[in-house]
Design a protein around this motif. Structure first.
Motif, PDB file in Angstrom:
ATOM      1  N   LYS A  10      24.632  19.598 -30.620  1.00  0.00           N
ATOM      2  CA  LYS A  10      23.109  18.974 -31.137  1.00  0.00           C
ATOM      3  C   LYS A  10      21.957  19.111 -29.941  1.00  0.00           C
ATOM      4  CE  LYS A  10      24.385  16.850 -35.389  1.00  0.00           C
ATOM      5  NZ  LYS A  10      25.211  15.721 -35.389  1.00  0.00           N
ATOM      6  N   PHE A  11      22.376  19.218 -28.864  1.00  0.00           N
ATOM      7  CA  PHE A  11      21.726  19.132 -27.683  1.00  0.00           C
ATOM      8  C   PHE A  11      21.969  20.224 -26.668  1.00  0.00           C
ATOM      9  CE2 PHE A  11      24.715  16.667 -25.523  1.00  0.00           C
ATOM     10  CZ  PHE A  11      25.218  16.090 -26.511  1.00  0.00           C
ATOM     11  N   THR A  12      20.984  20.255 -25.630  1.00  0.00           N
ATOM     12  CA  THR A  12      21.276  21.235 -24.699  1.00  0.00           C
ATOM     13  C   THR A  12      20.768  20.508 -23.192  1.00  0.00           C
ATOM     14  OG1 THR A  12      20.590  22.950 -26.101  1.00  0.00           O
ATOM     15  CG2 THR A  12      20.196  23.417 -23.878  1.00  0.00           C
ATOM     16  N   PHE A  13      21.284  20.916 -22.094  1.00  0.00           N
ATOM     17  CA  PHE A  13      21.102  20.318 -21.036  1.00  0.00           C
ATOM     18  C   PHE A  13      20.412  21.824 -20.144  1.00  0.00           C
ATOM     19  CE2 PHE A  13      24.260  16.947 -21.770  1.00  0.00           C
ATOM     20  CZ  PHE A  13      23.169  15.833 -21.528  1.00  0.00           C
ATOM     21  N   VAL A  14      19.648  21.575 -19.401  1.00  0.00           N
ATOM     22  CA  VAL A  14      18.885  22.682 -18.605  1.00  0.00           C
ATOM     23  C   VAL A  14      18.470  22.067 -17.284  1.00  0.00           C
ATOM     24  CG1 VAL A  14      16.784  22.799 -19.511  1.00  0.00           C
ATOM     25  CG2 VAL A  14      17.582  24.689 -18.384  1.00  0.00           C
ATOM     26  N   GLU A  15      19.004  22.834 -16.031  1.00  0.00           N
ATOM     27  CA  GLU A  15      18.366  22.512 -14.849  1.00  0.00           C
ATOM     28  C   GLU A  15      17.115  23.141 -14.476  1.00  0.00           C
ATOM     29  OE1 GLU A  15      21.439  22.634 -11.877  1.00  0.00           O
ATOM     30  OE2 GLU A  15      22.673  20.915 -13.065  1.00  0.00           O
ATOM     31  N   VAL A  16      16.187  22.492 -13.850  1.00  0.00           N
ATOM     32  CA  VAL A  16      15.013  23.105 -13.449  1.00  0.00           C
ATOM     33  C   VAL A  16      14.612  22.585 -12.021  1.00  0.00           C
ATOM     34  CG1 VAL A  16      13.892  23.646 -15.690  1.00  0.00           C
ATOM     35  CG2 VAL A  16      13.186  21.362 -14.397  1.00  0.00           C
ATOM     36  N   PRO A  17      13.968  23.455 -11.184  1.00  0.00           N
ATOM     37  CA  PRO A  17      13.680  23.079  -9.917  1.00  0.00           C
ATOM     38  C   PRO A  17      12.824  21.863  -9.953  1.00  0.00           C
ATOM     39  CG  PRO A  17      12.947  25.410 -10.064  1.00  0.00           C
ATOM     40  CD  PRO A  17      13.338  24.965 -11.602  1.00  0.00           C
ATOM     41  N   GLU A  18      13.064  21.092  -8.818  1.00  0.00           N
ATOM     42  CA  GLU A  18      12.499  19.709  -8.961  1.00  0.00           C
ATOM     43  C   GLU A  18      11.062  19.766  -8.854  1.00  0.00           C
ATOM     44  OE1 GLU A  18      14.860  16.851  -6.350  1.00  0.00           O
ATOM     45  OE2 GLU A  18      13.263  17.580  -4.921  1.00  0.00           O
ATOM     46  N   ASP A  19      10.400  20.741  -8.079  1.00  0.00           N
ATOM     47  CA  ASP A  19       8.627  20.979  -7.630  1.00  0.00           C
ATOM     48  C   ASP A  19       8.228  21.207  -9.236  1.00  0.00           C
ATOM     49  OD1 ASP A  19      10.052  23.278  -7.576  1.00  0.00           O
ATOM     50  OD2 ASP A  19       8.315  24.090  -6.194  1.00  0.00           O
ATOM     51  N   VAL A  20       8.862  21.882 -10.208  1.00  0.00           N
ATOM     52  CA  VAL A  20       8.205  22.011 -11.492  1.00  0.00           C
ATOM     53  C   VAL A  20       8.652  21.208 -12.658  1.00  0.00           C
ATOM     54  CG1 VAL A  20       7.744  24.427 -10.814  1.00  0.00           C
ATOM     55  CG2 VAL A  20       9.627  23.715 -12.032  1.00  0.00           C
ATOM     56  N   VAL A  21       9.271  19.940 -12.160  1.00  0.00           N
ATOM     57  CA  VAL A  21       9.817  19.332 -13.367  1.00  0.00           C
ATOM     58  C   VAL A  21       8.786  18.703 -14.292  1.00  0.00           C
ATOM     59  CG1 VAL A  21      10.468  17.352 -12.098  1.00  0.00           C
ATOM     60  CG2 VAL A  21      11.582  17.769 -14.108  1.00  0.00           C
ATOM     61  N   GLU A  22       7.751  18.138 -13.432  1.00  0.00           N
ATOM     62  CA  GLU A  22       6.658  17.498 -14.306  1.00  0.00           C
ATOM     63  C   GLU A  22       6.054  18.449 -15.178  1.00  0.00           C
ATOM     64  OE1 GLU A  22       4.013  14.246 -13.285  1.00  0.00           O
ATOM     65  OE2 GLU A  22       5.166  14.049 -11.287  1.00  0.00           O
ATOM     66  N   ARG A  23       5.781  19.669 -14.613  1.00  0.00           N
ATOM     67  CA  ARG A  23       5.101  20.765 -15.402  1.00  0.00           C
ATOM     68  C   ARG A  23       5.826  20.933 -16.596  1.00  0.00           C
ATOM     69  NH1 ARG A  23       3.522  26.315 -13.754  1.00  0.00           N
ATOM     70  NH2 ARG A  23       4.060  25.467 -11.867  1.00  0.00           N
ATOM     71  N   VAL A  24       7.199  21.250 -16.428  1.00  0.00           N
ATOM     72  CA  VAL A  24       7.949  21.732 -17.542  1.00  0.00           C
ATOM     73  C   VAL A  24       8.002  20.741 -18.808  1.00  0.00           C
ATOM     74  CG1 VAL A  24      10.496  22.213 -18.091  1.00  0.00           C
ATOM     75  CG2 VAL A  24       9.345  23.264 -16.192  1.00  0.00           C
ATOM     76  N   LEU A  25       8.026  19.444 -18.160  1.00  0.00           N
ATOM     77  CA  LEU A  25       8.228  18.448 -19.316  1.00  0.00           C
ATOM     78  C   LEU A  25       6.905  18.256 -19.889  1.00  0.00           C
ATOM     79  CD1 LEU A  25       9.628  15.280 -17.303  1.00  0.00           C
ATOM     80  CD2 LEU A  25      10.582  16.091 -19.111  1.00  0.00           C
ATOM     81  N   SER A  26       5.614  18.458 -19.232  1.00  0.00           N
ATOM     82  CA  SER A  26       4.595  18.459 -20.005  1.00  0.00           C
ATOM     83  C   SER A  26       4.153  19.575 -20.969  1.00  0.00           C
ATOM     84  CB  SER A  26       3.523  18.026 -18.977  1.00  0.00           C
ATOM     85  OG  SER A  26       2.341  19.199 -18.883  1.00  0.00           O
ATOM     86  N   VAL A  27       4.641  20.740 -20.745  1.00  0.00           N
ATOM     87  CA  VAL A  27       4.489  22.098 -21.464  1.00  0.00           C
ATOM     88  C   VAL A  27       5.499  22.057 -22.396  1.00  0.00           C
ATOM     89  CG1 VAL A  27       3.241  23.385 -19.991  1.00  0.00           C
ATOM     90  CG2 VAL A  27       5.730  23.749 -20.118  1.00  0.00           C
ATOM     91  N   MET A  28       6.608  21.469 -22.207  1.00  0.00           N
ATOM     92  CA  MET A  28       7.495  21.539 -23.458  1.00  0.00           C
ATOM     93  C   MET A  28       7.572  20.425 -24.443  1.00  0.00           C
ATOM     94  SD  MET A  28       8.975  24.290 -22.884  1.00  0.00           S
ATOM     95  CE  MET A  28      10.347  24.274 -24.340  1.00  0.00           C
ATOM     96  N   HIS A  29       7.060  19.418 -23.899  1.00  0.00           N
ATOM     97  CA  HIS A  29       6.586  18.328 -24.799  1.00  0.00           C
ATOM     98  C   HIS A  29       5.901  18.634 -26.187  1.00  0.00           C
ATOM     99  CE1 HIS A  29       5.958  13.934 -26.049  1.00  0.00           C
ATOM    100  NE2 HIS A  29       4.492  14.233 -25.932  1.00  0.00           N
ATOM    101  N   ARG A  30       6.543  18.400 -27.257  1.00  0.00           N
ATOM    102  CA  ARG A  30       5.958  18.596 -28.647  1.00  0.00           C
ATOM    103  C   ARG A  30       5.934  20.164 -28.873  1.00  0.00           C
ATOM    104  NH1 ARG A  30       2.619  15.654 -31.285  1.00  0.00           N
ATOM    105  NH2 ARG A  30       1.265  17.676 -31.528  1.00  0.00           N
ATOM    106  N   ASN A  31       6.731  21.055 -27.940  1.00  0.00           N
ATOM    107  CA  ASN A  31       6.869  22.435 -28.375  1.00  0.00           C
ATOM    108  C   ASN A  31       7.934  22.597 -28.975  1.00  0.00           C
ATOM    109  OD1 ASN A  31       6.332  25.106 -27.320  1.00  0.00           O
ATOM    110  ND2 ASN A  31       5.550  24.612 -25.386  1.00  0.00           N
ATOM    111  N   SER A  32       8.270  24.229 -29.114  1.00  0.00           N
ATOM    112  CA  SER A  32       9.415  24.476 -29.946  1.00  0.00           C
ATOM    113  C   SER A  32      10.222  25.471 -28.869  1.00  0.00           C
ATOM    114  CB  SER A  32       8.981  24.851 -31.068  1.00  0.00           C
ATOM    115  OG  SER A  32       8.130  25.918 -30.989  1.00  0.00           O
ATOM    116  N   ILE A  33      11.608  25.696 -29.617  1.00  0.00           N
ATOM    117  CA  ILE A  33      12.335  26.863 -29.195  1.00  0.00           C
ATOM    118  C   ILE A  33      12.736  27.567 -30.178  1.00  0.00           C
ATOM    119  CG2 ILE A  33      14.593  27.561 -27.806  1.00  0.00           C
ATOM    120  CD1 ILE A  33      14.139  25.348 -25.826  1.00  0.00           C
ATOM    121  N   LYS A  34      12.436  28.755 -30.446  1.00  0.00           N
ATOM    122  CA  LYS A  34      12.799  29.681 -31.428  1.00  0.00           C
ATOM    123  C   LYS A  34      12.449  28.904 -32.890  1.00  0.00           C
ATOM    124  CE  LYS A  34      16.856  32.074 -31.992  1.00  0.00           C
ATOM    125  NZ  LYS A  34      18.227  32.391 -32.060  1.00  0.00           N
ATOM    126  N   GLY A  35      10.959  28.481 -32.694  1.00  0.00           N
ATOM    127  CA  GLY A  35      10.505  27.777 -34.060  1.00  0.00           C
ATOM    128  C   GLY A  35      11.215  26.409 -34.195  1.00  0.00           C
TER     129      GLY A  35
END
Ligand code: AMP
Length: 525
Positions: free
Chosen positions: A489-514
């Motif tokens: 039911k869930f996934t863990f993914v590691e992203v580089p520290e310097d882009v984490v805020e950006r990833v959080l901001s763009v992935m928020h309310r976003n979708s993966i595979k619809g």
């Protein structure tokens, strides 16, 4: 504009006008131009706007105009999804209402309810709160909403996502609806929000910022993402070869502060904004035109209509409020077939606004890494070499010969020269670009942060879907994404520290595979 309280073409009372002038606003942003007059008339408004467009002041200015300073009752209620936004909105409204002496108060969970009860008893005219805590006060009867004339739902789609919709309805039902003005701001218009508007709003006017086609001249466009824009700007100024450069700030105050900070760091900069007299403006402009000033810091208003040749760089120190302003600003460079460069500085949370501009302008704004300390030192060495050559050619250093001759008795000439240069370079400011370490390690590889996504195998999500979506949305290389663990039911993914805020901001309310998802920082292992 100064004497009659006209904010653009909007007539405001002297007290509100002076307060926003003090905040450094020179003219209304596009959303404000459309929204303020309607709200002043008491009409219901739906505004589709992102953070960064000036939406808070779009409702804040007319609300403060309409509030009666003599009454100690709560006259406006703002609902926000988070405590951070409640605090931020409360601060901005307090500034707008400062000269009218309007009291605002943020109310959110996690803060002592007794303290809030006391503040409310003391008399505030505008309350900004998160739905849960407000409902708590309503149920305890520690807040009186009988005199609320305006209700504002800020970031309504976020409140919906956070599961606040029923709380919002309950709050709306517990306050007078007769003659109530309701304003709703939301970046998107999901069905539940549209039906909430239909049910509780009175013939609302919908405002969207026009998305007319804009064309950009051929200018190389880059952006830098940093939490410390001043430090970032200075490091860029240190390594870039620039000619005449214009830096844009959002407010007059922003211009003054940046000029002062640049002076303190030894850069030749001067500012241009609406508060300067004509002769002051002329003086600054002359210096800039004649090449005696390298950096001009300006607001959009002040730079309008200026026709200056040879501007090599435009810097958006504050992100423009809409795409039209972006095009106007960067169009100051790259004139007459010459090459121009535009840099935009953003904080991680402004990434969405940048992407929106990029989409509307149909342009490409390329991410650039801030120069490292090593880049800056390399550049300083180049500068030293050039200056040294000039000094040798001018041949006016005979007074120093004796020092060198004295030292030559014990040391090698090469060593003496190198040591002298070291001493000289140390006179340059020491700079490093170590970004704040904000994220503590949560079980990830060093330099990476582990994120939690609330979807997994059950939603048929595969590692490549995660990589593809994050890489393309956040504009980072796929191979920079680290370990991925997909569970039912869930996934863990590691992203580089310097882009984490950006990833959080763009992935928020976003979708993966619809599949609609939520992403947050994973708790420690
Ligand atoms: P918001 O979209 O409400 O989050 O506002 C973004 C930023 O723009 C805030 O720092 C505001 O203080 C600022 N701002 C809002 N309206 C104006 C304006 N008319 N001129 C300059 N800055 C503004």
């Amino acid at each position: 504009m100064k004497d009659n309280g006209l904010f653009g073409s909007i007539q405001l009372s002297r007290k509100v006008y002076n307060a926003i002038a003090e905040m450094g606003f020179e003219e209304p942003s596009p959303i404000q131009i459309q929204t303020i007059p309607l709200v002043l008339e008491g009409l219901d408004v739906i505004g589709q706007a992102q953070t960064g467009t000036g939406k808070t002041a779009a409702f804040g200015i007319p609300i403060m105009e309409r509030i009666s300073a003599d009454s100690r009752h709560i006259q406006a209620l703002v609902l926000t999804p988070t405590r951070e936004l409640a605090i931020q909105v409360s601060e901005e409204l307090a500034k707008i209402g400062k000269l009218k002496r309007i009291k605002t108060c943020p109310i959110y969970g996690g803060q002592s309810i007794d303290r809030q009860i006391n503040t409310l008893r003391f008399g505030v005219q505008v309350v900004i709160g998160t739905p849960g805590r407000l409902l708590d006060h309503i149920r305890r009867k520690t807040i009186k909403l009988d005199h609320v004339k305006t209700l504002i739902l800020d970031e309504a789609d976020e409140m919906l996502d956070m599961g606040f919709i029923e709380d919002i309805e309950e709050i709306m039902q517990s306050m007078p609806s007769e003659g109530r003005q309701t304003l709703l701001f939301s970046a998107t218009m999901p069905f539940a929000i549209a039906s909430l508007a239909r049910k509780y709003m009175n013939a609302p006017h919908t405002i969207t910022i026009s998305k007319e086609q804009l064309t950009v001249p051929l200018i190389d466009q880059f952006y830098y993402e940093t939490r410390d824009k001043l430090e970032g700007l200075c490091s860029v100024l240190d390594v870039e070869t620039t000619g005449k450069l214009i830096i844009f700030c959002r407010t007059k105050k922003g211009v003054d502060e940046l000029v002062a900070s640049l002076h303190a760091r030894g850069y030749m900069a001067d500012g241009l904004h609406g508060d300067l007299s004509q002769s002051q403006r002329d003086r600054v402009m002359k210096k800039f035109r004649d090449g005696k000033l390298e950096i001009l810091v300006a607001t959009d208003v002040a730079a309008r209509g200026l026709d200056i040749e040879d501007i090599t760089h435009v810097v958006n120190y504050d992100i423009p409020q809409d795409s039209e302003s972006y095009v106007h600003r960067i169009g100051r460079t790259g004139r007459a077939g010459k090459k121009g460069v535009a840099f935009t500085f953003i904080q991680p949370r402004e990434y969405r606004q940048l992407k929106l501009i990029e989409k509307q302008v149909k342009t490409r704004i390329i991410r650039k890494q801030l120069p490292t300390a090593a880049d800056i030192i390399d550049r300083q060495r180049e500068t030293i070499k050039t200056r040294l050559t000039q000094t040798i050619e001018q041949n006016k250093f005979a007074g120093y010969h004796t020092i060198v001759t004295d030292l030559m008795a014990d040391y090698d000439v090469l060593d003496i020269a190198a040591a002298a240069l070291k001493l000289y370079q140390e006179g340059f400011k020491e700079k490093t670009n170590d970004h704040d370490q904000v994220f503590t390690n949560n079980g990830s590889q060093p330099g990476m942060v582990r994120l939690f996504i609330n979807a997994g195998r059950a939603q048929k999500i595969r590692p490549e879907d995660v990589v593809r979506t994050i890489a393309s949305e956040a504009d980072i290389p796929g191979n920079s994404i680290g370990v991925i663990n997909i569970y039912d039911k869930f996934t863990f993914v590691e992203v580089p520290e310097d882009v984490v805020e950006r990833v959080l901001s763009v992935m928020h309310r976003n979708s993966i595979k619809g599949c609609k998802i939520n992403v947050e920082i994973a708790r420690g292992k």
